[in-house]
Write an enzyme that holds these catalytic residues in place. Structure first.
Site, mmCIF file in Angstrom:
data_model
loop_
_atom_site.group_PDB
_atom_site.id
_atom_site.type_symbol
_atom_site.label_atom_id
_atom_site.label_comp_id
_atom_site.label_asym_id
_atom_site.label_seq_id
_atom_site.Cartn_x
_atom_site.Cartn_y
_atom_site.Cartn_z
ATOM 1 N N HIS A 30 15.134 -33.611 -23.740
ATOM 2 C CA HIS A 30 15.583 -32.310 -23.193
ATOM 3 C C HIS A 30 16.176 -31.775 -24.305
ATOM 4 O O HIS A 30 16.940 -30.810 -24.161
ATOM 5 C CB HIS A 30 16.627 -32.678 -22.217
ATOM 6 N N HIS B 191 8.318 -31.895 -18.359
ATOM 7 C CA HIS B 191 7.782 -32.894 -19.604
ATOM 8 C C HIS B 191 6.481 -32.841 -19.177
ATOM 9 O O HIS B 191 5.750 -34.198 -19.596
ATOM 10 C CB HIS B 191 8.414 -34.159 -18.894
#
Lengths: 329, 329
Positions: free
Chosen positions: A218, A56
């Site tokens: 995700h 991330h």
């Protein structure tokens, strides 16, 4: 899969070394542990720690710095860090004023951060936590009970970190974090999947002309698939979902993040930012702070998210306070 | 082609509006012209102006701010801005101390910026220019006479901008810019092509396991194609090309940029940064400043570039001076 990596199993450690190398001596990495820590820890101020699976970036290591996080725990890609790693971060940043953990709401993260809290408490340390659940796309998801924690987490880091920097108590820092969480709404839009290096292929499929509204960071499913449209239409739709929660009134002050998922050019994010400004103006709210760029990504996913936080005067001040974190400007 | 845009012909204007929206009142856009200008122009300091085709965001608008550029001229995608636009930027930032244009070496940019200089001079304005040619991949290219100007341009903006901020003369600011240019070397690596929105498909093809060493920032050909390797091998190869020019000696001070082309995850850039630090240490040079991220992109191209600048004490100081430009930290 063409990726600029060496061995798949070394990705996170080598990434952490690169973050430190690029920090101009502001950051260090704990020995034998993928935790990024401020070089100078102030033991008189509440320590603020976040983290989660890697992939991330710049979250969360990019938000370690004076006025934001004390440390970021970098799990394997899309995998919660272990309680041991989190405990290492807590002890490395140990402050007389205690520690606040900022957890994104994913089942694995919540369990492991809570376990680390208990282990730290058993050592006599004063550790509390907050759980961020800003994703308004879904009430529950495949990876969480309740809403997911996504890009709004960065504004929790910012405001709680600025509060900690003033020398406030753990209870005060937690109060600020909770206030940001209660007033923050985010929704994502996926245009294309990402490739997790250990898997080597895209983690879901979208049609040539298809997008996923409400996609997670995700690649978890969102609310629905829809046809590709002009970005202005998407922004209207996303703001509607956000405002269903925030119910902005005339004169309300807000902070806005237009966030890229990793592979979407800044050019496109700016076009979305322009429309985001318009819809917020139309709602008669006042933008006090806005940033556009890649802040909470999903490796090389194409897409974006929009975050809006309703602010009071305290939050405005904390949001505008200085930080030297690498990824916040 | 899934892109977060509205009409193709509105991309650059809408992007400019979004940049202003995301600048927290630091920037404005000239009326009916895609030029981004600092909100406050200091007429007692040399004005520094750059620009070129769009598609390289955050370059150059992200470098407009106190201590860096006064204005950025945003041409259509991968297309030089017109002399009229550049002249508008010059007149909007008109300073008693004169104006320096920072031109990336592409034939179209050089012609149009020089034409604008002549038009400004005809109005009695004091305008000079420098041409950045940091790309060591090729001696000449399809789009230039001589070497191309790429990511090293940002360090010219930074040092010349910091010099202008001190109140230095046009000749002094130009001297600093020329010094950075003479000591800067960059080389790129392409993993995948980009999609120009008006064309709608990839602008070149690479095999599944193939990369292009020395690729330009518009997808122009590089030195040669080669097989996909571990990133550490690429970094070694790239540093060798850079150091063939810089010939770093023990104790030399350097600045480093590890730059993404747009679609490459920050995670991978950090892994490359780690190895870049290693090869520079091995050459016994000292890194005074390093930044890793997306600074000079090619829309959604996958790949990276490495820039190294040899620094003297003056450049170290200028590089570390403060700026509030959005994309430099």
């Amino acid at each position: 899969m063409k990726k600029l990596i060496n061995k798949v199993e070394d990705i996170v450690q080598e990434m952490c070394d690169g973050i430190v190398a690029s920090s101009n001596k502001k950051l260090r990495k704990l020995k034998d542990c993928n935790v990024i820590v401020r070089k100078k820890i102030d033991t008189n101020k509440v320590a603020l720690i976040s983290g989660g699976g890697s992939g991330h970036e710049p979250a969360h290591a990019g938000y370690v710095g004076k006025g934001m996080l004390s440390a970021a725990v970098c799990g394997e890609i899309f995998t919660s860090p272990t309680p041991d790693m989190i405990l290492n971060a807590i002890t490395a940043c140990n402050s007389q004023k205690g520690t606040l953990l900022v957890i994104k709401n994913y089942t694995g993260d919540v369990i492991n951060f809570q376990l680390a809290q208990q282990m730290a408490q058993a050592q006599g340390l004063n550790v509390d936590y907050v759980i961020v659940n800003d994703d308004v796309a879904l009430a529950d998801s495949t990876a969480t009970t309740g809403r997911r924690g996504i890009c709004g987490t960065i504004l929790v880091h910012k405001c709680a970190g600025a509060m900690a920097e003033t020398g406030a108590s753990l209870a005060e820092v937690k109060r600020v974090a909770e206030k940001v969480i209660a007033n923050t709404a985010t929704i994502g839009l996926g245009l294309d999947a990402c490739i997790v290096p250990a898997i080597g292929k895209k983690n879901f499929e979208l049609g040539e002309n298809e997008v996923e509204m409400g996609l997670g960071i995700h690649g978890e499913p969102g609310v629905h698939k829809e046809e590709m449209k002009k970005v202005d239409k998407f922004v209207e739709e996303m703001f509607e979902a956000i405002n269903k929660q925030l119910k902005l009134q005339k004169g309300d002050k807000v902070a806005v993040i237009v966030n890229g998922m990793g592979a979407t050019p800044l050019m496109e994010l700016y076009i979305a930012a322009r429309k985001t400004q318009k819809v917020i103006k139309k709602a008669k709210a006042k933008i006090e702070f806005m940033m556009t760029g890649n802040f909470m990504t999903a490796i090389d996913m194409a897409g974006m998210s929009i975050t809006v936080t309703k602010l009071d005067d305290e939050l405005v001040k904390l949001l505008k306070a200085k930080t030297n974190a690498l990824a916040f400007k």
